[in-house]
Write a protein that holds these residues in place. Structure first.
Motif, short mmCIF file in Angstrom:
data_model
loop_
_atom_site.label_atom_id
_atom_site.label_comp_id
_atom_site.label_asym_id
_atom_site.label_seq_id
_atom_site.Cartn_x
_atom_site.Cartn_y
_atom_site.Cartn_z
N PHE B 101 49.47 45.82 31.14
CA PHE B 101 49.40 45.67 32.59
C PHE B 101 47.99 46.01 33.08
N ILE B 105 44.30 43.69 34.89
CA ILE B 105 43.68 44.15 36.14
C ILE B 105 42.18 44.28 35.94
N LEU B 108 40.75 40.97 36.22
CA LEU B 108 40.70 40.56 37.63
C LEU B 108 39.49 41.18 38.32
N LEU B 117 36.99 36.25 44.76
CA LEU B 117 38.27 36.93 44.64
C LEU B 117 39.44 35.96 44.71
N MET B 121 42.11 35.92 41.80
CA MET B 121 43.51 36.32 42.00
C MET B 121 44.45 35.19 41.61
N TYR B 124 44.66 35.33 37.83
CA TYR B 124 45.39 36.53 37.44
C TYR B 124 46.90 36.35 37.67
N LEU B 125 47.26 35.90 38.88
CA LEU B 125 48.69 35.76 39.19
C LEU B 125 49.34 34.71 38.31
N VAL B 129 52.39 35.70 35.74
CA VAL B 129 53.74 35.16 35.92
C VAL B 129 54.13 34.29 34.73
N HIS B 132 54.92 36.54 31.65
CA HIS B 132 56.22 37.21 31.68
C HIS B 132 57.37 36.21 31.63
N HIS B 134 58.22 33.43 33.50
CA HIS B 134 58.96 32.94 34.67
C HIS B 134 58.77 31.44 34.87
N ALA B 138 57.13 28.76 38.97
CA ALA B 138 57.00 30.07 39.63
C ALA B 138 55.54 30.50 39.64
N THR B 142 53.47 31.17 43.05
CA THR B 142 52.95 32.51 43.33
C THR B 142 51.45 32.46 43.57
N ALA B 146 49.69 32.86 47.31
CA ALA B 146 48.88 34.06 47.52
C ALA B 146 47.49 33.68 48.02
N ASN B 150 46.27 34.66 51.80
CA ASN B 150 45.15 35.58 51.97
C ASN B 150 43.96 34.90 52.63
#
Lengths: 501, 174
Positions: B101, B105, B108, B117, B121, B124-125, B129, B132, B134, B138, B142, B146, B150
């Motif tokens: 984990f 980061i 990132l 950024l 991001m 990274y996202l 995702v 893991h 998904h 997904a 995501t 995001a 933002n």
């Protein structure tokens, strides 16, 4: 009566369309922050702080305090429904709240928790209202020695009451102070602890440190355990909410006792977490139903919740009146106050009446808003927790990263956030208390300035801290508290051989 | 919940670090921090002048107190070494999960300034995702939502621009 007049004036400041909208927004954001494990009240307030730089102070403090109340409420929701405390201060709520929910009494548990929390907050605000007039009466007697004595008292009480190992509390305080000294020294103009790194000249921002310690650190801990949400049914029927509300006054003993504990722990810097544990512990010991605690007793929900919120609100008084925050979240808000150009301390009650009374009045309103909103949105926020944590956690990381950047638009701060994330993980693993570090970072500079100014006034003599009864009393109390762990250790050593023989 | 997670280790995880070792590492870090602070303080006057403490005085004593506290903590830990040595604070699997984990980061953070950024991001996202398990849908939803949220929030509502990189420049947005 003077206070009542001031409070009415406060309401006239606080009640406006914009402020009510900020309250609703703040409470909703707060509930979200409280519900998500890994994001807590200190972090939520920190994340919003950069957005308030351009607001007027009254709006800014309404947004931040509303977020705080929302986070406190949100933390209880997840404790009861999922057995996952969204906030450290709602850990004690899981003991009886979750068993209640398991028995199919989720509605009763949530209603009891929210209403007793609302009651605790209300008592806390009433106490603030009553004591605020008293604060102004000694405001003009505060000079640098008095300020330093009060800061010293705050740290001494952390060592005595903080609950952690005294040595670890000392490390935490010293680290915070050392981080606060980084950068330009205002008295001599020299660069301190910068090690010729240009990034360190503007100092280490406490906001970035808080984001790392509380945000990334908490997520790292959460990642160790594979999180399994075991949700229980989350529909609230209005009739059962009302029935639970009618039952609550029967708990009046627990309510009053817990509110008193909470207020005491909030004004002395024990903080909401310590308050809720202490209140739960005392309730279990003194209640007639004490032996049933842990199996789903309503009193086991009432006690920690009331104390938690009473402490959360009461912590605002020493923050405003003395510049001493009673909790980590209050420490962040205190930093905000300074950034908005306000000078916390007794003079604030004279110079910034609109701000102080507007804030106090808004606390009455925003807690009512919070109780209503949190009851209304339970199903919505419970649904958010059905999202897999492996998607939610990276999103929280992105929020933290953006916030760390927005503090000063510096890439260096992102690395600091990462480092303090690991530090926060280690501190939580080894039970080093984090709140004193944040407190020391926020008021470290002010404490040092007050000390050095006092020394300049007195030509280097410590006698100035006992020059009049006010400062002498505070300084003596602080010294006594600082020596308390040593004294109690010595007493125990003395008693042990006596008991054996 | 932070404090609780250390106490109950999930079964079946091979022990990696005991409480004793972690306490000693902690004390060592504090010791090093204290030494660094003293080293920095010595660039200034650390004594007690006519007008009280000088620029280096406070950091010097802070560093000293930190080092002393570290020694006391280490001694306290060693005196309880049998109890603490038996407490497992970090299992092998837990350490792997935390590292898996933490490292993304770090990536990132490293990419945030050179790439901007928003792009960082997104990567990274998307990566997290996907990794893991998904699924692609997904991950794309995501990452894209995001970035868009933002962008609107920070460039328009809060007027607090985030760092931008070559992609934004190429699109003419920076």
């Amino acid at each position: 009566m003077e206070n009542l007049e001031a409070l009415m004036h406060g309401f006239s400041v606080a009640i406006s369309f914009q402020h009510i909208a900020l309250m609703i927004g703040g409470v909703l954001l707060g509930i979200l922050v409280g519900v998500l494990p890994g994001l807590g009240a200190p972090n939520g307030v920190t994340l919003l702080l950069p957005l308030t730089f351009t607001m007027d102070p009254v709006s800014a403090i309404i947004l931040l305090t509303s977020t705080y109340w929302g986070a406190l409420f949100g933390g209880s929701t997840t404790s009861i429904l999922f057995n996952i405390p969204g906030e450290p201060s709602s850990v004690a709520t899981t003991f009886d709240g979750h068993p209640m929910a398991r028995q199919g009494k989720a509605t009763e548990a949530l209603t009891t928790a929210f209403l007793s929390a609302g009651f605790g907050a209300f008592v806390g605000i009433v106490v603030i209202t009553l004591l605020s007039g008293f604060v102004t009466s000694f405001a003009l007697r505060f000079a640098p020695p008095e300020y330093f004595a009060v800061y010293f008292l705050a740290f001494a009480s952390f060592v005595a009451f903080g609950g952690g190992a005294p040595m670890k509390t000392v490390v935490s305080i010293v680290t915070g102070f050392a981080l606060a000294t980084v950068g330009m020294d205002i008295v001599s103009g020299g660069m301190r602890l910068t090690f010729d790194m240009p990034e360190l000249i503007r100092g280490v921002s406490f906001l970035v440190v808080v984001i790392g310690l509380f945000g990334i650190g908490e997520l790292l801990l959460t990642m160790e355990d594979s999180l399994e949400f075991r949700p229980v049914a989350t529909t609230l029927s209005p009739r059962r909410v009302l029935a639970a509300a009618r039952d609550l006054p029967r708990q009046w003993v627990a309510l009053l006792r817990s509110a008193a504990i909470g207020i005491w722990m909030g004004i002395t810097p024990g903080g909401p977490t310590a308050a809720s544990f202490m209140s739960y512990g005392l309730a279990r010991r003194f209640s007639r139903n004490g032996h049933k605690f842990g199996t789903g007793e309503a009193e086991g929900v009432v006690s920690p919740e009331t104390a938690d919120h009473a402490a959360g609100t009461a912590a605002m008084l020493p923050m405003l009146a003395l510049g001493i925050p009673g909790s980590a979240t209050a420490a962040v808000m205190l930093g905000g106050l300074m950034i908005w150009g306000l000078n916390p301390g007794p003079m604030l009650f004279i110079e910034q009446r609109d701000f102080v009374w507007g804030m106090i009045a808004s606390m009455y309103l925003s807690n009512i808003v919070a109780v209503v909103l949190v009851l209304a949105t339970v199903p919505l926020f419970a649904a958010i927790l059905r999202l897999p944590f492996t998607i939610v956690a990276p999103l929280i990381v992105v929020v933290c990263t953006i916030s760390a950047w927005s503090v000063a638009s510096a890439g260096f701060d992102l690395w600091l956030m990462l480092v303090f994330g690991v530090v926060g993980w280690g501190m939580k693993k080894l039970d080093y208390p984090i709140a004193p570090l944040v407190l020391a970072m926020v008021i470290g500079d002010k404490a040092e300035d007050a000390f050095r100014q006092s020394m300049i006034i007195s030509h280097g003599s410590f006698g100035i801290f006992w020059a009049n009864p006010l400062v002498g009393g505070i300084a003596t109390l602080a010294l006594a508290l600082l020596l308390w762990p040593l004294a109690s250790l010595a007493l125990r050593r003395l008693r042990r051989p006596a008991a054996a023989g | 919940m932070a404090q609780e997670s250390g106490a109950a280790q999930p079964g079946g995880d091979a022990p990696l670090l005991s409480r004793l070792v972690l306490e000693l590492i902690g004390a060592l870090v504090v010791l090093g921090f204290g030494a660094t602070v003293i080293w920095g303080a010595l660039e200034h006057e650390v004594g007690w002048g006519e007008d009280g403490p000088q620029a280096g005085t406070l950091p010097f004593w802070l560093g000293l107190v930190a080092m002393l506290a570290a020694v006391v903590i280490a001694i306290q830990a060693l005196r309880k070494s049998e109890v603490l040595g038996a407490q497992v604070m970090l299992g092998r699997k837990a350490a792997q999960q935390s590292a898996a984990f933490l490292l993304p980061i770090a990536a990132l953070v490293a990419l945030a300034v050179p790439l901007g950024l928003y792009l960082a991001m997104g990567i990274y996202l998307f990566g997290m995702v996907m990794w893991h398990g998904h699924g692609l849908k997904a991950a794309v939803i995501t990452a894209v939502s995001a970035i868009l949220f933002n962008w609107v929030a920070f460039e328009y509502w809060f007027m607090l621009p985030l760092p931008k990189g070559p992609i934004e420049a190429w699109l003419g947005l920076a």
